[in-house]
Design an enzyme around this catalytic site. Sequence first.
Site, PDB file in Angstrom:
ATOM      1  N   GLY A  72       0.893  -1.332  -0.202  1.00 55.05           N
ATOM      2  CA  GLY A  72      -0.089   0.027  -0.050  1.00 55.05           C
ATOM      3  C   GLY A  72       0.914   1.437   0.098  1.00 55.05           C
ATOM      4  N   ASN A 152      -7.270   4.133   9.705  1.00 51.49           N
ATOM      5  CA  ASN A 152      -6.641   2.896   9.914  1.00 51.49           C
ATOM      6  C   ASN A 152      -6.296   2.975  11.752  1.00 51.49           C
ATOM      7  OD1 ASN A 152      -4.602   5.160   9.588  1.00 51.49           O
ATOM      8  ND2 ASN A 152      -3.044   3.752  10.296  1.00 51.49           N
ATOM      9  N   SER A 202      -3.722  -2.950  -0.220  1.00 51.34           N
ATOM     10  CA  SER A 202      -2.855  -3.896   0.200  1.00 51.34           C
ATOM     11  C   SER A 202      -3.020  -5.271   0.382  1.00 51.34           C
ATOM     12  CB  SER A 202      -2.078  -3.259   1.496  1.00 51.34           C
ATOM     13  OG  SER A 202      -1.125  -4.218   2.092  1.00 51.34           O
ATOM     14  N   HIS A 204      -1.873  -7.832   2.538  1.00 46.27           N
ATOM     15  CA  HIS A 204      -1.860  -8.396   4.017  1.00 46.27           C
ATOM     16  C   HIS A 204      -2.917  -7.902   5.049  1.00 46.27           C
ATOM     17  CE1 HIS A 204       0.289  -5.262   6.474  1.00 46.27           C
ATOM     18  NE2 HIS A 204       0.530  -4.863   5.443  1.00 46.27           N
ATOM     19  N   CYS A 328       2.383   1.138  11.916  1.00 52.07           N
ATOM     20  CA  CYS A 328       3.613   1.702  11.178  1.00 52.07           C
ATOM     21  C   CYS A 328       4.174   2.910  11.971  1.00 52.07           C
ATOM     22  CB  CYS A 328       3.047   2.436  10.073  1.00 52.07           C
ATOM     23  SG  CYS A 328       2.376   1.115   8.852  1.00 52.07           S
TER      24      CYS A 328
END
Length: 407
Positions: A72, A152, A202, A204, A328
């Site tokens: 991503g 997120n 993305s 995963h 992240c």
Amino acid sequence: MRKVYLDNSATTQTDPAVAELMMKYMVEDYGNPSSVHGFGRPVRKAVEDAREQVRVAIGASHVGEITFTSGGTEAANMALRGVAYANKQKGNHIITTAVEHHCVLTTCEMLAKEGFEVTVLPVDEYGLVSVEDVANALTDKTILVSIMHANNEVGTIMPIAEIGQMLRKQGRKIIFHTDAVQSIGKIPVNVDDLNVDLLTLSGHKIYGPKGIGAMYLRRGTWWQPIMYGGGQERRRRPGTENAPAIIGLGKAIEMAVANQPEYYERLTKLHKKVVDRVLNSIPNTRSNGHPEKRIPGHASFCIEYVEGESMLLSLDMKGIAISSGSACTSGSLEPSHVLLAMGIPVEIAHGSLRISMGKHTTEEDVDYFVDSLIPIVERLRQMSPLAAGGFDPNCTPGGSCSSCGRK
């Protein structure tokens, strides 16, 4: 010890059916998909089948609109930088929001250093940007708007379709990108319904492999490559294709979209259960994000007087995996930029927890998490000088508070 995984927004378990398919293209059909011989041809076909699976999943019109990337973050970099430089002669203004993933925010920061003008819009207390604010920020130099589909960290769903419709009504072309990494497989995602020109995703996050993603680029959109090399991916993204991961992504997104209605209903119930139990069991706790406009299975809390990292480590010792925010930024001691943008005081933002449930999560998992969290919070609060001193959440951050003595 019981093991409970509640960090599916960070990554998901690769589905066994996906892993089994990938294994075939690692040890049996391992040819380079760009090779014309008999080892390469079946892999090329499988890669193009995966491209078609992604196209169908997001409602794209043409299979050539899908470009595979390493994930991503790379897809978002390609989307933003490719649009910015391809349209630089038309204008240099870019609009985004304060709650985007760092793959967008940091890219915008770099573009600003390279001469582009970037407007970062605020959000409300739920993490929601308003269509009116986006419209008011437009200038005659605006070339790109980038706003995530679902946040997120707090799970709030942005009004992407409405923003896209507003942009379509402008008298000139303003390119619209959305980061759909967290929304695919959880809510319906269709590029035409959302009125977007670019969309990034993305693998995963949807029970596919790590290290694979995709960029949707609507046909006719001005965009240029940012990497150079071979002619793979229609010269948009050079380098030998990660064929096993691409094929795994195709399988994963097909399964995620097919099962999305079932997951939505089940994860919505689990979300209600965890929110009700935490708020009713632990005083001085708030649920973050929009109460209704949110992705299912995703909960975010701020628990006052305790540090999120302390709770995370204590829960880990009980076999429970959660996060204090975005995976992240887990190495950072800074409070979440998303929570701060929502107006949450820095002291309270430090006590954040993100719980993201998935297709394997059960009600027993939720009960075990809450039953474990309650005594952990009680223990940490007994050790907290802020709780013992009668912490006033309304005192001035960074100043000296007369009621609690906080510096």
